[in-house]
Scaffold this motif. Structure first.
Motif, PDB file in Angstrom:
ATOM      1  N   GLU A   1       0.910  -1.477   0.099  1.00  0.00           N
ATOM      2  CA  GLU A   1       0.080  -0.070   0.058  1.00  0.00           C
ATOM      3  C   GLU A   1       0.937   1.127   0.033  1.00  0.00           C
ATOM      4  OE1 GLU A   1      -2.949  -0.679  -0.697  1.00  0.00           O
ATOM      5  OE2 GLU A   1      -3.195  -2.788   0.193  1.00  0.00           O
ATOM      6  N   ASN A   2       2.246   1.171  -0.786  1.00  0.00           N
ATOM      7  CA  ASN A   2       2.818   2.428  -0.621  1.00  0.00           C
ATOM      8  C   ASN A   2       3.456   2.816  -1.987  1.00  0.00           C
ATOM      9  OD1 ASN A   2       4.739   0.561  -0.880  1.00  0.00           O
ATOM     10  ND2 ASN A   2       5.800   1.004   1.102  1.00  0.00           N
ATOM     11  N   PRO A   3       2.655   2.609  -3.170  1.00  0.00           N
ATOM     12  CA  PRO A   3       3.394   2.930  -4.499  1.00  0.00           C
ATOM     13  C   PRO A   3       3.508   4.571  -4.674  1.00  0.00           C
ATOM     14  CG  PRO A   3       1.071   2.229  -4.738  1.00  0.00           C
ATOM     15  CD  PRO A   3       1.389   2.034  -3.120  1.00  0.00           C
ATOM     16  N   THR A   4       4.461   4.886  -5.491  1.00  0.00           N
ATOM     17  CA  THR A   4       4.727   6.300  -5.618  1.00  0.00           C
ATOM     18  C   THR A   4       4.178   6.787  -6.870  1.00  0.00           C
ATOM     19  OG1 THR A   4       6.941   5.848  -6.421  1.00  0.00           O
ATOM     20  CG2 THR A   4       6.898   6.265  -4.133  1.00  0.00           C
ATOM     21  N   ASN A   5       4.090   8.102  -7.105  1.00  0.00           N
ATOM     22  CA  ASN A   5       3.744   8.524  -8.531  1.00  0.00           C
ATOM     23  C   ASN A   5       4.617   7.827  -9.662  1.00  0.00           C
ATOM     24  OD1 ASN A   5       3.479  10.841  -6.434  1.00  0.00           O
ATOM     25  ND2 ASN A   5       2.106  11.378  -7.869  1.00  0.00           N
ATOM     26  N   SER A   6       5.727   7.499  -9.558  1.00  0.00           N
ATOM     27  CA  SER A   6       6.583   6.751 -10.590  1.00  0.00           C
ATOM     28  C   SER A   6       6.714   5.302 -10.603  1.00  0.00           C
ATOM     29  CB  SER A   6       7.970   7.696 -10.317  1.00  0.00           C
ATOM     30  OG  SER A   6       8.564   7.345  -9.349  1.00  0.00           O
TER      31      SER A   6
ATOM     32  N   ASN B   1       2.350   2.494 -15.273  1.00  0.00           N
ATOM     33  CA  ASN B   1       1.839   1.692 -16.539  1.00  0.00           C
ATOM     34  C   ASN B   1       0.486   1.339 -16.480  1.00  0.00           C
ATOM     35  OD1 ASN B   1       4.458   1.491 -17.168  1.00  0.00           O
ATOM     36  ND2 ASN B   1       4.637  -0.693 -16.672  1.00  0.00           N
ATOM     37  N   LEU B   2      -0.467   1.485 -15.463  1.00  0.00           N
ATOM     38  CA  LEU B   2      -1.874   1.240 -15.394  1.00  0.00           C
ATOM     39  C   LEU B   2      -2.591   2.665 -16.066  1.00  0.00           C
ATOM     40  CD1 LEU B   2      -4.446  -0.455 -15.032  1.00  0.00           C
ATOM     41  CD2 LEU B   2      -4.477   0.336 -12.512  1.00  0.00           C
ATOM     42  N   TRP B   3      -2.066   3.545 -15.359  1.00  0.00           N
ATOM     43  CA  TRP B   3      -2.471   5.100 -15.952  1.00  0.00           C
ATOM     44  C   TRP B   3      -1.969   5.074 -17.507  1.00  0.00           C
ATOM     45  CZ3 TRP B   3      -4.901   8.960 -13.519  1.00  0.00           C
ATOM     46  CH2 TRP B   3      -4.884  10.052 -14.221  1.00  0.00           C
TER      47      TRP B   3
ATOM     48  N   SER C   1      -0.107   9.432 -11.830  1.00  0.00           N
ATOM     49  CA  SER C   1       0.940   9.080 -12.573  1.00  0.00           C
ATOM     50  C   SER C   1       1.850  10.369 -12.472  1.00  0.00           C
ATOM     51  CB  SER C   1       0.744   8.199 -13.719  1.00  0.00           C
ATOM     52  OG  SER C   1       1.803   8.204 -14.744  1.00  0.00           O
ATOM     53  N   ALA C   2       2.989  10.167 -12.551  1.00  0.00           N
ATOM     54  CA  ALA C   2       4.089  11.023 -12.568  1.00  0.00           C
ATOM     55  C   ALA C   2       4.146  11.700 -14.045  1.00  0.00           C
ATOM     56  CB  ALA C   2       5.443  10.724 -12.223  1.00  0.00           C
ATOM     57  N   SER C   3       3.709  10.920 -15.091  1.00  0.00           N
ATOM     58  CA  SER C   3       3.929  11.209 -16.229  1.00  0.00           C
ATOM     59  C   SER C   3       2.781  12.197 -16.655  1.00  0.00           C
ATOM     60  CB  SER C   3       3.861   9.898 -17.536  1.00  0.00           C
ATOM     61  OG  SER C   3       2.892   9.283 -17.261  1.00  0.00           O
ATOM     62  N   GLU C   4       1.542  11.912 -16.213  1.00  0.00           N
ATOM     63  CA  GLU C   4       0.572  12.863 -16.235  1.00  0.00           C
ATOM     64  C   GLU C   4       0.800  14.157 -15.484  1.00  0.00           C
ATOM     65  OE1 GLU C   4      -3.610  14.106 -17.605  1.00  0.00           O
ATOM     66  OE2 GLU C   4      -2.322  12.275 -17.993  1.00  0.00           O
TER      67      GLU C   4
END
Length: 491
Positions: free
Chosen positions: A94-99, A105-107, A478-481
């Motif tokens: 439960e700790n994924p980051t923006n990148s 990838n899901l985004w 997502s960091a890319s967004e």
């Protein structure tokens, strides 16, 4: 038609490619063998582009694997074994980051599928419908809308607050409804959760109206959208909105009033007598919509995306996977109401002697992992209806008990519930929720259920619980967004 769907890695206008030098993942440069001007010029080209939308949906980063996997490993029924960030250890903790791999990838691949749908819809409006004819044009547009609606709904389950939190008034997703073909079109503020759900329902309603009632081939009735696909998905969407009246309205279209339950119209969807058949014969009437896989290169989920790779033990332990996630010994498999004689226990395999671990072997095909990925089954529609009936009436509803029995009895003939089995409606709801955890283990629904009910994600292994008020209850954007979209805000 089955092969056309399966082999839909089309090189055409809407089959965009990613490259290391292209940072604008949401406005990718087309890698095309068909010029824009002629992409919708023939019936064959339009058909190929339509089928490529299914290819985008079944990408390993979306419904080809990872969306389903993330939906289960966020919950409490699995234990991470490899501590590999690439395969979701941060999702489990439960700790994924923006990148993070999962978040990005899901985004990105979800929006890639959405963009392909939008470009297709734009092309149909600009002349594609004239090329294929009015009737076929309506059907193709309906299929694209169903895929777009499904992806938007799926992204909401990870990147936005549940509908029940503020009645949908929190930030949702950037609601892109026209195709992006070049740079400079990324800036778009997030619509509210309610606005995105409204678009999802609009897409599914319009899809239902123009989709075929059924196809000639049984395989097409599973791998391609038809009216019952849209109806079934609406029961899921409305359940997530806690709009129980509309769950009932939609489900009643495809569920008979009494047992044995089946669809009275369109595809004759019904439960299979033996649950194990559903995961060996992928085109039965229970599978309303699934993602087909074959051993053809490019037509299976790809490295580290596959369901069996994650959930099945290694060959040394009698499986076909990489042993990424074992079953939590304190999770649903420990529930005493899940009897040892229940056929669904055959999906669990033990390994080891000193240290015993349990594994989910619902998906059995070895590398390259060609199990069909279930999107929605008839069993879910029955349990969606059962829950909605109880919640809308606040009673121990007789039909709800019968629907619960239909799912339980086909795997556990020794258990039959009656109204007297439940002291109050809340007890029946809890039994339905437990049945969902047993029936859909490894099918990606656990996260959806926790989110829609604003429930705490329970602790498991070394991972702490995550309450609705905690940071990380939903994923960051997502960091890319955030880098490309100056109007986007993070969670």
């Amino acid at each position: 038609m089955k092969k056309k769907i399966i082999y839909s890695a089309a090189l055409c206008l809407i089959s965009w490619g990613f490259s290391a030098c292209n940072r604008d993942l949401l406005t990718p440069i087309p890698q095309t063998l068909v010029a824009d001007v002629s992409a919708f010029s023939t019936v064959s080209r339009v058909n190929t582009q339509l089928l490529s939308l299914y290819g985008a949906l079944k990408d390993g980063n979306v419904y080809g694997g990872r969306y389903v996997i993330y939906g289960d490993i966020r919950g409490e029924d699995f234990i991470n074994e490899t501590n590999n960030l690439v395969t979701g250890s941060d999702v489990w903790a439960e700790n994924p980051t923006n990148s993070a791999t999962a978040v990005s990838n899901l985004w990105n691949y979800g929006y890639l599928a959405i963009n392909k749908c939008n470009i297709f819809l734009d092309g149909m409006a600009a002349g594609g419908t004239t090329v294929v004819g009015a009737d076929l044009g309506k059907q193709y547009i309906a299929e694209a809308k169903l895929i777009r609606g499904l992806v938007y709904y799926s992204l909401l389950q990870f990147y936005a607050r549940p509908y029940a939190d503020g009645n949908g008034n929190n930030p949702g997703l950037p609601l892109r409804l026209t195709g992006i073909k070049g740079a400079g079109q990324s800036d778009l503020a997030r619509s509210t959760v309610a606005e995105v759900y409204a678009q999802v329902i609009k897409d599914l309603n319009e899809a239902e109206a123009d989709l075929p009632s059924k196809y000639t081939a049984a395989s097409d009735n599973v791998t391609r959208a038809h009216k019952n696909t849209a109806i079934a998905l609406k029961t899921r969407v409305y359940l997530s909105m806690q709009n129980y009246a509309n769950v009932i309205t939609e489900a009643n279209k495809i569920v008979s009033a009494t047992a044995p339950f089946s669809s009275p119209s369109n595809v004759a969807n019904a439960l299979q007598p033996d649950i194990t058949t559903v995961f060996t014969n992928y085109t039965t009437s229970e599978s309303i919509f699934s993602m087909p896989m074959t051993s053809t290169t490019g037509d299976y989920p790809g490295t580290q995306n596959q369901l069996a790779y994650y959930f099945s033990p290694t060959t040394a332990n009698g499986g076909v996977g990489n042993g990424e996630f074992s079953l939590n010994p304190n999770g649903i498999i420990a529930n005493p109401d899940w009897k040892a004689t229940d056929k669904r226990r055959s999906f669990i395999k033990q390994s080891g002697t000193t240290t015993v671990k349990n594994w989910l072997v619902k998906y059995k095909a070895p590398s390259p992992y060609t199990d069909y990925v279930p999107v929605i089954r008839y069993a879910e529609v029955l349990l969606n209806l059962a829950e909605a009936k109880v919640r809308s009436t606040n009673t121990v509803d007789a039909q709800a008990v019968a629907l619960l029995n239909a799912v339980r009895n086909r795997s556990d003939a020794s258990t039959t519930f009656t109204a007297d089995s439940f002291a109050a409606s809340t007890d029946l709801i809890n039994a339905i929720l437990t049945e969902r955890r047993i029936e859909f283990l490894g099918e990606g629904l656990r996260n959806n259920d926790l989110m829609r009910l604003l429930q705490t994600i329970p602790a498991k292994g070394t991972a702490q619980s995550k309450a609705p008020s905690d940071n990380g209850y939903i994923w960051p954007i997502s960091a890319s967004e955030l880098a490309l979209n100056k109007l986007a805000t993070d969670n």
